[in-house]
Design an enzyme around this catalytic site. Structure first.
Site, short mmCIF file in Angstrom:
data_model
loop_
_atom_site.label_atom_id
_atom_site.label_comp_id
_atom_site.label_asym_id
_atom_site.label_seq_id
_atom_site.Cartn_x
_atom_site.Cartn_y
_atom_site.Cartn_z
N ASP A 36 22.36 29.84 93.63
CA ASP A 36 21.71 28.52 93.50
C ASP A 36 20.62 28.50 92.42
OD1 ASP A 36 19.75 30.03 94.64
OD2 ASP A 36 19.44 28.75 96.38
N GLY A 37 20.42 29.63 91.73
CA GLY A 37 19.44 29.66 90.64
C GLY A 37 18.12 30.32 91.00
N ARG A 93 0.47 23.92 73.37
CA ARG A 93 0.35 22.64 72.67
C ARG A 93 -0.04 21.52 73.64
NH1 ARG A 93 5.82 23.04 69.18
NH2 ARG A 93 6.41 24.28 70.99
N GLN A 94 0.09 21.79 74.93
CA GLN A 94 -0.31 20.79 75.93
C GLN A 94 -1.69 21.16 76.46
OE1 GLN A 94 2.66 19.37 78.75
NE2 GLN A 94 4.13 20.79 77.84
N HIS A 127 -1.67 29.05 69.67
CA HIS A 127 -1.78 27.69 69.11
C HIS A 127 -3.11 27.09 69.55
CE1 HIS A 127 0.04 24.08 67.42
NE2 HIS A 127 -0.57 23.42 68.39
N ASP A 170 -1.09 22.31 57.69
CA ASP A 170 -2.12 21.41 58.19
C ASP A 170 -3.45 22.16 58.26
OD1 ASP A 170 -1.75 23.10 60.37
OD2 ASP A 170 -0.49 21.68 61.44
N LYS A 193 -1.13 16.92 57.52
CA LYS A 193 -0.01 16.57 58.39
C LYS A 193 -0.44 15.53 59.41
CE LYS A 193 2.37 19.00 62.11
NZ LYS A 193 2.79 20.31 62.57
N ARG A 195 1.08 13.36 62.76
CA ARG A 195 2.20 13.14 63.67
C ARG A 195 2.29 11.64 63.91
NH1 ARG A 195 5.75 15.99 66.16
NH2 ARG A 195 4.94 18.05 65.64
N ASP A 219 2.54 29.61 58.99
CA ASP A 219 2.25 28.78 60.16
C ASP A 219 2.46 29.62 61.43
OD1 ASP A 219 1.42 26.52 61.47
OD2 ASP A 219 3.22 25.34 61.11
C1 R5P Z 1 1.67 22.50 65.07
O1 R5P Z 1 0.60 22.06 64.82
C2 R5P Z 1 2.12 23.90 64.81
O2 R5P Z 1 1.20 24.68 64.13
C3 R5P Z 1 3.46 23.92 64.11
O3 R5P Z 1 3.27 23.43 62.81
C4 R5P Z 1 4.44 23.08 64.86
O4 R5P Z 1 4.49 23.45 66.21
C5 R5P Z 1 5.81 23.19 64.24
O5 R5P Z 1 6.68 22.37 64.93
P1 R5P Z 1 8.03 21.87 64.27
O6 R5P Z 1 8.74 23.07 63.70
O7 R5P Z 1 8.78 21.23 65.40
O8 R5P Z 1 7.67 20.87 63.22
#
Ligand code: R5P
Length: 296
Positions: A36-37, A93-94, A127, A170, A193, A195, A219
């Protein structure tokens, strides 16, 4: 006393690399799945310190459950201290509540691991775009330690590029771009950069003179590849010569992520093995082991 390195199922090779660099033994719990996982684990009993190694890709939620469950089990089986090595720390990232009701996932994750008995987490190029290392650590009592792969990535790029200009996508990538440029004795700059939606980004080209020059883009994460792709396109439009993209964590989600970078004009892709992929040219095991020697 030397720690025992315990391998999570996501990256046994990393556990071996760390154990070798520490001169320690590696142990491999049996991790299986019920039909079942559900996850079923049989772990070794470790006395003293267990260094538990689990990267959080490709299934971050699965890996998190296994990590939490194993830490709790190792403690129960006699470990005095559990240090989790999480080369790719997902959920970073969250780290902020952008809308009412949104979860700060990294906080919940750190607290979960802490409750399971983890005292320290060691990770690579975390991050940290909004929070500092101290700020992120402050979300829970578990101690967070960071090492960087940027020196090794910059060194590796020297095999392919001549006197490259270093570019970060960025402002948050400045710490890596700056360090790489220092090591290579070259100049660096960051692009801008924005979003525009959860899946759309816009990269603003700068008045960077890259005509005829080799360029190293640096990066932390390449996920969909969109960020680096746009950077490469902008550098190509400005007449750059060879372009290498170096990144610590090759999440490379979607089949097209790496291919898209080549199509955009990348000459080389260079990654570490925090997540194993075909561009993993830098082993972070010895870098992590060095940090472990300092904190254990
Ligand atoms: C975001 O600020 C990170 O440093 C990366 O630039 C980002 O996570 C890259 O994500 P993706 O490859 O989806 O553009």
């Amino acid at each position: 006393m030397l720690p025992v390195v315990v391998a999570g199922s996501s990256h046994p090779g990393m556990a071996l690399s760390i154990a070798q660099a520490l001169g320690a033994n590696a142990r491999f719990p049996v991790v299986e799945k019920f039909p079942d996982g559900e996850t079923h684990i049989v772990a070794p009993s470790v006395k003293g310190t267990a260094v538990y190694v689990q990267t959080m890709h490709p299934y971050p939620n699965e890996m998190l459950v296994e990590m939490e469950y194993t830490a709790d089990l190792l403690k129960e089986l006699g470990a005095d201290k559990i240090v989790a090595v999480v080369p790719y720390l997902a959920y970073t990232r969250q780290d902020t509540r952008h809308t009412d009701g949104e979860g700060i996932a990294i906080k919940s994750m750190l607290r979960m691991l802490e409750k399971a008995g983890v005292s320290d987490i060691v990770s690579v190029d975390i991050h940290l775009h909004r929070l500092s290392l101290k700020g992120m650590s402050g979300l829970a009592s578990v101690r967070l330690h960071e090492v960087s792969a940027v020196d090794a990535l910059a060194k590796e790029s020297g095999r392919f590029l001549k006197a490259p200009v270093v570019v970060g996508p960025d402002s948050e990538s400045e710490r890596w771009a700056k360090r790489a440029a220092e090591l290579l004795g070259s100049s660096y700059d960051m692009l801008e950069k924005n979003r525009t939606s959860p899946t759309e980004i816009e990269i603003k080209p700068k008045t960077l003179d890259v005509k005829g020059r080799d360029v190293l883009i640096i990066d932390d994460i390449v996920s969909t590849g969109d960020t680096i792709k746009k950077v490469i396109e902008s550098l190509r439009a400005k007449g750059a010569n060879k372009i290498a993209a170096a990144f610590t964590h090759g999440v490379l989600s979607g089949e097209d992520a790496a291919a898209g970078l080549y199509r955009a004009g990348a000459t080389y892709l260079i990654s570490t093995n925090t997540i194993n992929n075909e561009f993993s040219r830098v082993d972070v095991g010895p870098i992590i082991a060095q940090k472990l020697k300092e904190i254990l």
